[in-house]
Design a protein around this motif. Structure first.
Motif, mmCIF file in Angstrom:
data_model
loop_
_atom_site.group_PDB
_atom_site.id
_atom_site.type_symbol
_atom_site.label_atom_id
_atom_site.label_comp_id
_atom_site.label_asym_id
_atom_site.label_seq_id
_atom_site.Cartn_x
_atom_site.Cartn_y
_atom_site.Cartn_z
ATOM 1 N N LEU A 43 -41.415 19.988 -12.160
ATOM 2 C CA LEU A 43 -40.314 19.102 -12.545
ATOM 3 C C LEU A 43 -39.086 19.329 -11.664
ATOM 4 C CD1 LEU A 43 -40.479 19.152 -16.438
ATOM 5 C CD2 LEU A 43 -40.751 17.155 -14.964
ATOM 6 N N GLN A 44 -38.823 20.579 -11.353
ATOM 7 C CA GLN A 44 -37.677 20.884 -10.503
ATOM 8 C C GLN A 44 -37.837 20.224 -9.133
ATOM 9 O OE1 GLN A 44 -36.996 25.077 -9.617
ATOM 10 N NE2 GLN A 44 -34.804 24.741 -9.905
ATOM 11 N N ALA A 45 -39.027 20.286 -8.575
ATOM 12 C CA ALA A 45 -39.295 19.627 -7.288
ATOM 13 C C ALA A 45 -39.171 18.102 -7.433
ATOM 14 C CB ALA A 45 -40.673 20.004 -6.784
ATOM 15 N N HIS A 46 -39.670 17.563 -8.536
ATOM 16 C CA HIS A 46 -39.608 16.115 -8.790
ATOM 17 C C HIS A 46 -38.166 15.615 -8.847
ATOM 18 C CE1 HIS A 46 -40.718 12.201 -10.437
ATOM 19 N NE2 HIS A 46 -39.856 12.415 -11.431
ATOM 20 N N TYR A 47 -37.287 16.368 -9.480
ATOM 21 C CA TYR A 47 -35.903 15.950 -9.673
ATOM 22 C C TYR A 47 -34.969 16.395 -8.545
ATOM 23 C CZ TYR A 47 -36.604 14.095 -14.341
ATOM 24 O OH TYR A 47 -36.995 13.325 -15.390
ATOM 25 N N ASN A 48 -35.472 17.070 -7.549
ATOM 26 C CA ASN A 48 -34.630 17.653 -6.510
ATOM 27 C C ASN A 48 -33.744 16.631 -5.800
ATOM 28 O OD1 ASN A 48 -33.668 19.860 -5.068
ATOM 29 N ND2 ASN A 48 -35.041 19.405 -3.365
ATOM 30 N N GLU A 49 -34.236 15.450 -5.525
ATOM 31 C CA GLU A 49 -33.469 14.442 -4.791
ATOM 32 C C GLU A 49 -33.004 13.284 -5.680
ATOM 33 O OE1 GLU A 49 -32.495 14.867 -1.652
ATOM 34 O OE2 GLU A 49 -33.519 16.807 -1.712
ATOM 35 N N ARG A 50 -32.999 13.484 -6.987
ATOM 36 C CA ARG A 50 -32.625 12.410 -7.910
ATOM 37 C C ARG A 50 -31.186 12.572 -8.376
ATOM 38 N NH1 ARG A 50 -37.790 10.023 -10.299
ATOM 39 N NH2 ARG A 50 -36.190 8.829 -11.356
ATOM 40 N N GLY A 51 -30.757 11.707 -9.257
ATOM 41 C CA GLY A 51 -29.388 11.731 -9.771
ATOM 42 C C GLY A 51 -29.104 12.888 -10.709
ATOM 43 N N VAL A 52 -30.145 13.429 -11.305
ATOM 44 C CA VAL A 52 -30.014 14.639 -12.108
ATOM 45 C C VAL A 52 -30.949 15.680 -11.519
ATOM 46 C CG1 VAL A 52 -29.324 13.517 -14.266
ATOM 47 C CG2 VAL A 52 -31.742 13.867 -13.797
ATOM 48 N N ARG A 53 -30.623 16.927 -11.770
ATOM 49 C CA ARG A 53 -31.448 18.028 -11.257
ATOM 50 C C ARG A 53 -31.805 18.950 -12.399
ATOM 51 N NH1 ARG A 53 -28.537 18.978 -5.772
ATOM 52 N NH2 ARG A 53 -29.220 17.096 -4.725
ATOM 53 N N LEU A 54 -32.977 19.535 -12.311
ATOM 54 C CA LEU A 54 -33.408 20.544 -13.267
ATOM 55 C C LEU A 54 -33.041 21.897 -12.671
ATOM 56 C CD1 LEU A 54 -34.875 21.325 -15.866
ATOM 57 C CD2 LEU A 54 -37.016 21.291 -14.581
ATOM 58 N N VAL A 55 -32.216 22.651 -13.387
ATOM 59 C CA VAL A 55 -31.747 23.936 -12.884
ATOM 60 C C VAL A 55 -31.918 25.023 -13.939
ATOM 61 C CG1 VAL A 55 -30.073 22.938 -11.282
ATOM 62 C CG2 VAL A 55 -29.368 23.486 -13.600
ATOM 63 N N GLU A 64 -28.738 18.776 -15.088
ATOM 64 C CA GLU A 64 -27.336 18.555 -14.806
ATOM 65 C C GLU A 64 -27.220 17.493 -13.722
ATOM 66 O OE1 GLU A 64 -25.937 22.469 -13.694
ATOM 67 O OE2 GLU A 64 -26.251 22.061 -11.572
ATOM 68 N N THR A 65 -26.076 16.856 -13.663
ATOM 69 C CA THR A 65 -25.830 15.810 -12.678
ATOM 70 C C THR A 65 -25.897 16.396 -11.275
ATOM 71 O OG1 THR A 65 -24.360 14.749 -14.257
ATOM 72 C CG2 THR A 65 -24.160 14.060 -11.953
ATOM 73 N N ALA A 66 -26.481 15.663 -10.354
ATOM 74 C CA ALA A 66 -26.508 16.098 -8.956
ATOM 75 C C ALA A 66 -25.064 16.286 -8.484
ATOM 76 C CB ALA A 66 -27.230 15.075 -8.092
ATOM 77 N N PRO A 67 -24.783 17.372 -7.783
ATOM 78 C CA PRO A 67 -23.398 17.663 -7.384
ATOM 79 C C PRO A 67 -22.721 16.536 -6.599
ATOM 80 C CG PRO A 67 -24.809 19.546 -6.932
ATOM 81 C CD PRO A 67 -25.703 18.425 -7.355
ATOM 82 N N ASP A 68 -23.480 15.817 -5.786
ATOM 83 C CA ASP A 68 -22.868 14.755 -4.984
ATOM 84 C C ASP A 68 -22.533 13.507 -5.813
ATOM 85 O OD1 ASP A 68 -25.685 14.404 -5.212
ATOM 86 O OD2 ASP A 68 -25.629 12.930 -3.594
ATOM 87 N N ILE A 72 -18.615 10.491 -9.904
ATOM 88 C CA ILE A 72 -18.785 9.152 -10.467
ATOM 89 C C ILE A 72 -18.711 9.186 -11.993
ATOM 90 C CG2 ILE A 72 -20.426 7.238 -10.743
ATOM 91 C CD1 ILE A 72 -21.488 7.967 -7.947
ATOM 92 N N LEU A 73 -19.236 10.234 -12.583
ATOM 93 C CA LEU A 73 -19.308 10.323 -14.038
ATOM 94 C C LEU A 73 -18.087 10.971 -14.671
ATOM 95 C CD1 LEU A 73 -23.027 11.396 -14.310
ATOM 96 C CD2 LEU A 73 -22.060 9.114 -14.535
ATOM 97 N N ARG A 74 -17.233 11.533 -13.896
ATOM 98 C CA ARG A 74 -16.064 12.215 -14.426
ATOM 99 C C ARG A 74 -15.045 11.168 -14.859
ATOM 100 N NH1 ARG A 74 -15.340 16.306 -10.590
ATOM 101 N NH2 ARG A 74 -16.893 17.462 -11.728
ATOM 102 N N ARG A 75 -14.817 11.039 -16.154
ATOM 103 C CA ARG A 75 -13.893 10.030 -16.683
ATOM 104 C C ARG A 75 -12.468 10.558 -16.739
ATOM 105 N NH1 ARG A 75 -17.063 6.040 -20.118
ATOM 106 N NH2 ARG A 75 -19.176 6.708 -19.698
ATOM 107 N N THR A 76 -12.326 11.780 -17.115
ATOM 108 C CA THR A 76 -10.996 12.384 -17.158
ATOM 109 C C THR A 76 -11.004 13.606 -16.263
ATOM 110 O OG1 THR A 76 -11.580 13.765 -19.050
ATOM 111 C CG2 THR A 76 -10.565 11.622 -19.532
ATOM 112 N N ARG A 77 -9.867 13.892 -15.738
ATOM 113 C CA ARG A 77 -9.762 15.048 -14.855
ATOM 114 C C ARG A 77 -9.803 16.315 -15.695
ATOM 115 N NH1 ARG A 77 -9.111 15.776 -9.754
ATOM 116 N NH2 ARG A 77 -7.962 17.537 -8.956
ATOM 117 N N GLU A 78 -10.674 17.218 -15.316
ATOM 118 C CA GLU A 78 -10.770 18.483 -16.035
ATOM 119 C C GLU A 78 -9.528 19.314 -15.773
ATOM 120 O OE1 GLU A 78 -14.257 20.723 -15.168
ATOM 121 O OE2 GLU A 78 -15.577 19.012 -15.442
#
Length: 188
Positions: A43-55, A64-68, A72-78
């Motif tokens: 699964l980790q290999a499958h999700y490696n280049e997708r929008g979410v990653r298995l970590v 978790e969301t792919a770092p790049d 896009i998903l951050r609605r408010t500034r942390e």
């Protein structure tokens, strides 16, 4: 996709918190943890280049969301958590020397540590009470948590930077190596 890998994927998506292989095995009807480990690798290999990653963080798996794509998903500034120098030093000491008592922290830092400093780190979820030392007085000992690993993007404590990396980054003010290579005094 393998039916077990699909079941692991579904269990991780539905889980409220990250799960280790044993918890996944229990969720999936006491499956063999070694088979679960193979499914996680696939699964980790499958999700490696997708929008979410298995970590894996601290031996527990989650998506978790792919770092790049995170921006896009951050609605408010942390609001970044500002730690005092003392809290940063205590956290670093705990991460590199865990489990460690308050007296040991103070010996390494060379100054007293306020109980409030440890409280702030425990409230942040980065430190936990790991038990008591089997010495006179039975002092409480502290260790880092999976939340610490996740926040700093570490899979395990072995991913912490070594002395050469800290020195190259200019984070060590003064370095006294003892025989086993641990840092006696550092300005981190």
């Amino acid at each position: 996709m393998d039916p077990l890998a699909r079941a692991v994927e579904a269990a991780l998506f539905a889980a409220e918190e990250p799960l280790d292989e044993n918890a996944l095995a229990a969720v999936l009807g006491d499956a063999d943890p070694s088979v679960i480990d193979a499914a996680l690798t696939d699964l980790q290999a499958h999700y490696n280049e997708r929008g979410v990653r298995l970590v894996a963080r601290g031996g527990r798996w989650h998506f978790e969301t792919a770092p790049d794509l995170a921006h896009i998903l951050r609605r408010t500034r942390e609001q970044p958590r500002k730690l005092s120098r003392a809290a940063t030093e205590v956290l670093a000491i705990c991460a590199y020397h865990e489990p460690v008592s308050r007296a040991e922290i103070e010996a390494i830092r060379g100054v007293q540590t306020s109980p409030g400093t440890l409280d702030v780190l425990m409230e942040a979820g980065w430190l936990r009470i790991a038990g008591r030392r089997e010495t006179p007085g039975r002092p409480v000992i502290y260790a880092t948590t999976p939340a610490f690993l996740a926040h700093f993007g570490l899979a395990s404590r072995s991913d912490l930077p070594g002395l050469a990396e800290l020195r190259a980054a200019g984070l060590l003010d003064r370095l006294d190596d003892d025989k086993d290579g641990t840092v006696e005094e550092a300005g981190v």
